[in-house]
Design a protein around this motif. Structure first.
Motif, PDB file in Angstrom:
ATOM      1  N   ALA A  64       1.699  -5.347   7.066  1.00  0.00           N
ATOM      2  CA  ALA A  64       2.338  -4.111   6.608  1.00  0.00           C
ATOM      3  C   ALA A  64       3.781  -4.358   6.182  1.00  0.00           C
ATOM      4  N   LYS A  65       4.450  -5.272   6.887  1.00  0.00           N
ATOM      5  CA  LYS A  65       5.852  -5.552   6.596  1.00  0.00           C
ATOM      6  C   LYS A  65       6.005  -6.221   5.234  1.00  0.00           C
ATOM      7  N   ASN A  66       4.977  -6.973   4.817  1.00  0.00           N
ATOM      8  CA  ASN A  66       5.075  -7.750   3.587  1.00  0.00           C
ATOM      9  C   ASN A  66       4.268  -7.175   2.425  1.00  0.00           C
ATOM     10  N   HIS A  67       3.621  -6.024   2.633  1.00  0.00           N
ATOM     11  CA  HIS A  67       2.821  -5.420   1.567  1.00  0.00           C
ATOM     12  C   HIS A  67       3.136  -3.929   1.475  1.00  0.00           C
ATOM     13  N   GLU A  68       3.703  -3.558   0.371  1.00  0.00           N
ATOM     14  CA  GLU A  68       4.104  -2.168   0.172  1.00  0.00           C
ATOM     15  C   GLU A  68       2.897  -1.231   0.199  1.00  0.00           C
ATOM     16  N   GLY A  69       3.078  -0.087   0.831  1.00  0.00           N
ATOM     17  CA  GLY A  69       2.006   0.907   0.879  1.00  0.00           C
ATOM     18  C   GLY A  69       1.145   0.829   2.127  1.00  0.00           C
ATOM     19  N   TYR A  70       1.317  -0.226   2.934  1.00  0.00           N
ATOM     20  CA  TYR A  70       0.568  -0.354   4.176  1.00  0.00           C
ATOM     21  C   TYR A  70       1.478  -0.020   5.360  1.00  0.00           C
ATOM     22  N   THR A  71       0.890   0.526   6.399  1.00  0.00           N
ATOM     23  CA  THR A  71       1.666   0.906   7.582  1.00  0.00           C
ATOM     24  C   THR A  71       1.226   0.074   8.783  1.00  0.00           C
TER      25      THR A  71
END
Length: 265
Positions: A64-71
Motif C-alpha cells: 500500500a505504501k508503494n502503490h497509489e490507490g491501495y490502503t
C-alpha cells in the motif's frame, strides 16, 4: 458410547515460519494428529499465527505504501487471511495422511472470530510485538501518523505492539460443534481467533492478538473436550523456566496450578 474429544493447539514448531517451512511442518504434524483420529478421537485443531500474521501485515502495508490507490490492511483482516492459508495447508496435509491410512474423513477450516471486551486492561498496555523491526525514525512516524504503540526490542530495533485481551466467546462455536458432531475434523480459532468487539451493528474487528492457548482452552471448555493438548518446543511444563532452578512438572492438581499462577510462573 460417546466418542472422546480432543482440542489440539499447534505452536510455532508445528507450523514453521514461512511457506516452505510450513509445508514441511504440517506434513509431519498431520501424522501425529492422524494417530488420534485413527484411535477414534473427535479432533478440533487450533494454531498460532504470529510469524504468518506479521508477514501478511508487513507485505500488505508495504504494498500500500508503494502503490497509489491501495490502503493498508487492518490487523483483523490480516488475521483472517492467516487463518485461511494456514488452515488450507493443515487440512490438505491431514486429508492426505488420513487417505494414506484408508480413513475417509472430511477436514474443514472455519475462519473464526472471538469476542473480546473493549474494557479489557490489555488495551491500556499493549505488549504483543508484531511485524518487522523498525528504525527509531520509522517507529516515531507510525506513532505520530497512525497512533501505533511501539517498543524498543532488546537493542534490535523498534516494533509495533498490540493488546492481547482475554477471549470471551467464540462467535462460530456452534458451527464448530455441529461439524464435529457430524464427523468432521475442524481447524478453528487460528491465531487465537480474529479479535472483535460485539456492537449493536454487529462485530467489529480490533487491532489485537489473542493468545492462542487461551482461546484453545475456551474452545476445549465449551466443547466439553476430554483433553486439551498444546504442542510446544519444550518437553514438559516447567516452573522457574529458563533459570538454574528450572523444574519439570509431569502432572499437577488444580490447586497447585492456581498456586503457580499466583507465583507468576
Amino acid at each position: 458410547m460417546a466418542k472422546k474429544r480432543l482440542v489440539l493447539a499447534l505452536g510455532h514448531d508445528a507450523l514453521g515460519t514461512n511457506l516452505p517451512e510450513q509445508k514441511t511442518a504440517v506434513t509431519k504434524t498431520a501424522k501425529a494428529i492422524a494417530d488420534f483420529i485413527q484411535d477414534g478421537w473427535q479432533v478440533v485443531i487450533t494454531h498460532g499465527n504470529t510469524p504468518q500474521l506479521g508477514m501478511i501485515h508487513t507485505a500488505l502495508n508495504e504494498f500500500a505504501k508503494n502503490h497509489e490507490g491501495y490502503t493498508p490492511a487492518p490487523m483483523s483482516v490480516c488475521s483472517a487471511m492467516s487463518q485461511g492459508y494456514i488452515g488450507y495447508d493443515l487440512q490438505n496435509a491431514l486429508r492426505e495422511e488420513l487417505l494414506d491410512r484408508g480413513i475417509r474423513k472430511p477436514v474443514s477450516t472455519i475462519i473464526t472470530q472471538v469476542i473480546v471486551d473493549p474494557r479489557d486492561p490489555a488495551f491500556e498496555h499493549p505488549t504483543k510485538p508484531i511485524g518487522n523491526f523498525l528504525s527509531e525514525e520509522d517507529a516515531k512516524r507510525l506513532v505520530k501518523e497512525k497512533g501505533y504503540a511501539v517498543v524498543e526490542d532488546a537493542g534490535r530495533g523498534w516494533r509495533q505492539v498490540v493488546a492481547s485481551p482475554i477471549p470471551k466467546r467464540i462467535v462460530e462455536f456452534d458451527a464448530v460443534r455441529d461439524l464435529v458432531e457430524d464427523g468432521y475434523v475442524v481447524v478453528s480459532t487460528g491465531g487465537g481467533g480474529v479479535p472483535v468487539f460485539e456492537t449493536e451493528n454487529g462485530y467489529v474487528g480490533t487491532p489485537a492478538v489473542i493468545d492462542k492457548d487461551r482461546s484453545s482452552a475456551l474452545m476445549a471448555s465449551e466443547l466439553g473436550a476430554d483433553m486439551l493438548v498444546i504442542l510446544t518446543a519444550v518437553e514438559k511444563v516447567c516452573i522457574n523456566f529458563n533459570t538454574p532452578e528450572q523444574e519439570q512438572i509431569s502432572e499437577m492438581t488444580v490447586s497447585q496450578a492456581r498456586e503457580y499462577i499466583k507465583q507468576g510462573q
